[in-house]
Design a protein around this motif. Structure first.
Motif, PDB file in Angstrom:
ATOM      1  N   ARG A 492      10.779  -3.501   3.298  1.00 60.76           N
ATOM      2  CA  ARG A 492       9.421  -2.979   2.898  1.00 60.76           C
ATOM      3  C   ARG A 492       8.510  -2.773   4.101  1.00 60.76           C
ATOM      4  NH1 ARG A 492       7.925  -2.963  -2.731  1.00 60.76           N
ATOM      5  NH2 ARG A 492       6.214  -1.672  -1.880  1.00 60.76           N
ATOM      6  N   LEU A 493       8.331  -3.628   4.794  1.00 59.03           N
ATOM      7  CA  LEU A 493       7.839  -3.549   6.281  1.00 59.03           C
ATOM      8  C   LEU A 493       8.147  -2.175   7.056  1.00 59.03           C
ATOM      9  CD1 LEU A 493       7.039  -7.083   7.339  1.00 59.03           C
ATOM     10  CD2 LEU A 493       5.173  -5.535   6.828  1.00 59.03           C
ATOM     11  N   ARG A 494       9.543  -2.160   7.224  1.00 60.04           N
ATOM     12  CA  ARG A 494       9.987  -1.088   7.986  1.00 60.04           C
ATOM     13  C   ARG A 494       9.884   0.236   7.311  1.00 60.04           C
ATOM     14  NH1 ARG A 494      14.545  -4.386   8.070  1.00 60.04           N
ATOM     15  NH2 ARG A 494      15.678  -2.714   6.789  1.00 60.04           N
ATOM     16  N   MET A 495       9.371   0.399   6.066  1.00 60.08           N
ATOM     17  CA  MET A 495       9.099   1.686   5.360  1.00 60.08           C
ATOM     18  C   MET A 495       7.822   2.247   6.004  1.00 60.08           C
ATOM     19  SD  MET A 495      11.501   2.760   3.552  1.00 60.08           S
ATOM     20  CE  MET A 495      10.763   3.962   2.850  1.00 60.08           C
ATOM     21  N   ILE A 551      -1.481  -1.828  10.155  1.00 56.06           N
ATOM     22  CA  ILE A 551      -0.474  -2.686   9.985  1.00 56.06           C
ATOM     23  C   ILE A 551      -0.902  -3.761   8.714  1.00 56.06           C
ATOM     24  CG2 ILE A 551       0.919  -4.704  11.061  1.00 56.06           C
ATOM     25  CD1 ILE A 551       1.593  -1.794  12.017  1.00 56.06           C
ATOM     26  N   GLY A 552      -1.928  -4.009   8.561  1.00 58.06           N
ATOM     27  CA  GLY A 552      -2.406  -5.002   7.587  1.00 58.06           C
ATOM     28  C   GLY A 552      -2.149  -4.250   6.335  1.00 58.06           C
ATOM     29  N   ARG A 553      -2.326  -2.885   6.112  1.00 55.83           N
ATOM     30  CA  ARG A 553      -1.940  -2.182   4.777  1.00 55.83           C
ATOM     31  C   ARG A 553      -0.332  -2.280   4.741  1.00 55.83           C
ATOM     32  NH1 ARG A 553      -6.630   0.805   6.028  1.00 55.83           N
ATOM     33  NH2 ARG A 553      -5.368   2.068   7.641  1.00 55.83           N
ATOM     34  N   ALA A 554       0.283  -2.319   5.777  1.00 54.36           N
ATOM     35  CA  ALA A 554       1.855  -2.195   5.561  1.00 54.36           C
ATOM     36  C   ALA A 554       2.241  -3.669   5.122  1.00 54.36           C
ATOM     37  CB  ALA A 554       2.563  -2.110   7.194  1.00 54.36           C
ATOM     38  N   VAL A 555       1.600  -4.580   5.737  1.00 58.49           N
ATOM     39  CA  VAL A 555       1.907  -6.014   4.954  1.00 58.49           C
ATOM     40  C   VAL A 555       1.522  -6.253   3.292  1.00 58.49           C
ATOM     41  CG1 VAL A 555       1.251  -8.387   5.303  1.00 58.49           C
ATOM     42  CG2 VAL A 555       1.812  -7.089   7.295  1.00 58.49           C
TER      43      VAL A 555
END
Length: 634
Positions: A492-495, A551-555
């Motif tokens: 999911r992070l890599r998306m 990056i916080g949103r990606a997490v």
């Protein structure tokens, strides 16, 4: 344990070796084009090679091998990228009963020495001068090695000349001595921890996978009446690549070769070769998706692409519910919206892949359900497959017309799967390997009553669909005893477009954390789009804050797929990617998790220490004090 198998195999019975199918095709359909190669390094023209021409090249090269002392049971390594010559040499070796030992051309000196010594190779074909130097530096430790052939220096042509005096009948006689249970390939595992181990794969095992897939799913490779075409670009050094090669040769498909998987070279090959079926790995499919998004953003159509992508996923999900008998299918409004994007977006995306691809397979690691749905929604159904080196490639496949995204399908006919009480997947069937070369103890540990302990974790649903949840050895266990399989979170992070790689950590820690690397192309575009004002120091600070938030949103998006106790609470962005050169990826591009954790031990310690808070209650939740993701950048 739960046990499940499908119907008996429908593949034809194998009577000889893998080279026989080539000779059979050449006899029955000599003019059938079976291979294709570029007219030049950057040419848009592909020269086709017929079955008869391919057979003749194999016979001529086999004569040279015989003249060089290569015969039944001897092992020859191939250390080259995915090239036309790889396929010719591979079949020539099988024609004389020799065993192929694939080596990644990116392998280190120590890895090359280990594989050549452990397998006892008598010869090795390298691609270029660098390969010659690598092998030359370890020759003193390889007493059995007799020949080092350099592909780019004309080694194969000289082999053909050397064997010109050998009668063709000699090759035919040696080929007929090859039995189905003879060893065809010694394929080495990725070696994510410790030395790689050589898996002995039989002609029967490799042929079983290919023939079963051709028998059951061959009609999906191309439109009716059209010859299937597959572009081989994945490494033949990996069993997945060898399986593709076998599928093409045994199935009469046209196979092109592309050695360079860099963005522009591969893109050009796809556009000009125009495959009908695509074989890939998740990282490539993720990269293609991100490139679609990046191109749209650069042209000012980023929002349009994201709306179209959302519609594609919704449309595919509705189609899936319909084919599984769980819903009525896409409604009128959704079909109308999808038709609009088909004209304006989807067909252009398919054109970037050559315009003829309608189905694809992803393997090597799990592919996210969202990505599966996206590709299906734009008109390219992607089957997420499952297999191992020890199983000669494939284990499962999606039943045609009953595909279920987010799973890897059901066991192939003739293959059995069961899930142990601890969640480990066990496999039994004709494709299971013969054992690890020179390591009887490891073989006994992996095989119990014919069942292979895969080391993978998964679950079977009531209809027999298998879902992969991670690797047994990769499971993170926090200090509170919570077990977390990292694959889904990393996926999911890599998306997120900015995230290139992600490694979940947290063993013996109060919560789950992540090490993240950034995609340099998207990072450059993202920075350019910020358009920050002020002096250099102010811009740098504001950029870092914006990057932390992004990056916080990606997490946060990744965390939405798991329970709170499995969520990433701390993370750190690293200054450089994990790659083969720095020893953090295997040659097959798998993460060396233990080495990553060791290399970044100080960063991991700092990541957790920076968020420590005093406890406020006598008996707090083990993860209290970790409510916010740590935004520590280097």
């Amino acid at each position: 344990m739960r046990d499940l198998a499908l119907a008996p195999p429908s593949a034809p019975h194998l009577t000889g070796g893998l080279a026989d199918s080539l000779f059979g095709t050449a006899a029955e359909s000599p003019a059938l084009p079976v291979l294709a190669r570029r007219a030049g390094p950057a040419s848009a023209t592909w020269e086709q090679v017929t079955a008869a021409e391919f057979r003749d090249e194999v016979v001529d090269l086999a004569k040279g091998l015989i003249a060089s002392g290569v015969s039944t049971g001897l092992r020859v390594a191939v250390m080259a990228r995915t090239r036309y010559e790889w396929t010719v040499l591979c079949h020539a070796l099988w024609a004389v009963g020799a065993e192929v030992v694939p080596i990644y051309p990116t392998s280190s000196r120590d890895q090359v020495e280990w594989i050549l010594r452990d397998s006892g190779c008598v010869a090795v074909l390298v691609e270029d001068e660098e390969g010659v130097m690598t092998v030359g530096s370890v020759c003193t430790a390889l007493p059995l090695l007799r020949h080092v052939w350099q592909l780019d220096a004309g080694a194969l042509d000289r082999l053909v000349e050397r064997g010109a005096y050998i009668p063709t009948a000699t090759v035919d006689s040696m080929r007929r001595l090859v039995l189905p249970d003879s060893t065809a390939v010694i394929a080495y595992t990725s070696g994510t921890s410790g030395h790689a181990m050589g898996c002995a794969l039989s002609h029967r095992g490799l042929a079983f996978i290919c023939d079963t897939l051709i028998a059951g799913w061959g009609h999906t490779v191309a439109e009716p009446g059209e010859q299937g075409a597959v572009l081989a670009f994945l490494p033949f050094s990996h069993v997945y690549g060898l399986m593709i090669q076998g599928l093409c040769v045994r199935g009469g498909l046209l196979m092109g070769h592309e050695p360079d998987i860099g963005g522009e070279a591969l893109s050009s090959a796809l556009r000009t070769f125009r495959p009908t079926y695509l074989y890939a790995v998740p990282s490539l499919l993720e990269k293609i998706y991100k490139n679609f998004l990046r191109t749209a953003q650069q042209s000012g159509r980023g929002a349009l692409f994201e709306r179209a992508a959302g519609t594609a996923r919704d449309f595919a999900a509705a189609q899936e519910r319909q084919r599984l008998g769980l819903g009525p299918g896409p409604g009128f409004d959704l079909r109308l919206q999808h038709a609009l994007y088909e004209r304006t977006v989807y067909r252009k995306l398919r054109a970037a892949l050559g315009g003829r691809v309608r189905r694809a397979t992803s393997g090597g690691s799990p592919l996210s359900r969202d990505l599966c749905l996206f590709y299906e929604g734009i008109g390219i159904y992607v089957h997420d497959g499952y297999g191992l080196t020890e199983t000669s490639g494939g284990v499962t496949m999606q039943p045609f017309g009953r595909e279920k995204s987010g799973t890897v399908g059901r066991a192939l006919p003739g293959t059995e799967i069961k899930v142990a009480d601890d969640g480990e997947i066990l496999v039994r069937g004709p494709s299971v390997f013969q054992g690890y070369v020179g390591d009887a103890a490891a073989t006994r540990a992996a095989l119990d009553g014919g069942w292979l302990a895969t080391g993978d974790l998964g679950r079977l649903d009531s209809e027999g669909y298998l879902t992969i949840t991670g690797r047994k050895k990769d499971v993170v266990i926090t200090s509170s005893g919570k077990s977390v399989a990292p694959a889904a979170l990393e996926q999911r992070l890599r998306m997120h477009p900015l995230v290139h790689q992600a490694v979940v950590v947290g063993d013996n820690r109060p919560c789950v954390g992540a090490l993240i690397t950034l995609d340099p192309d998207f990072l450059a575009d993202w920075r350019a789009a910020l358009s920050l004002s002020g002096d250099a120091v102010t811009r740098a600070a504001r950029e870092e804050n914006a990057l932390r938030e992004e990056i916080g949103r990606a997490v946060a998006a990744a965390n939405s797929s798991v329970s709170p106790s499995e969520s990433i609470r701390v993370f750190r962005v690293l200054p450089e990617p994990f790659d083969v050169a720095n020893g953090l990826l295997t040659p097959s591009m798998k993460l060396r998790r233990d080495e990553i954790v060791r290399r970044y031990a100080l960063e991991i310690d700092a990541m957790y220490q920076s968020r420590t808070r005093p406890r406020r209650t006598a008996e707090p939740d083990p993860s209290s004090g970790w409510d916010d993701a740590d935004n520590v950048f280097r």
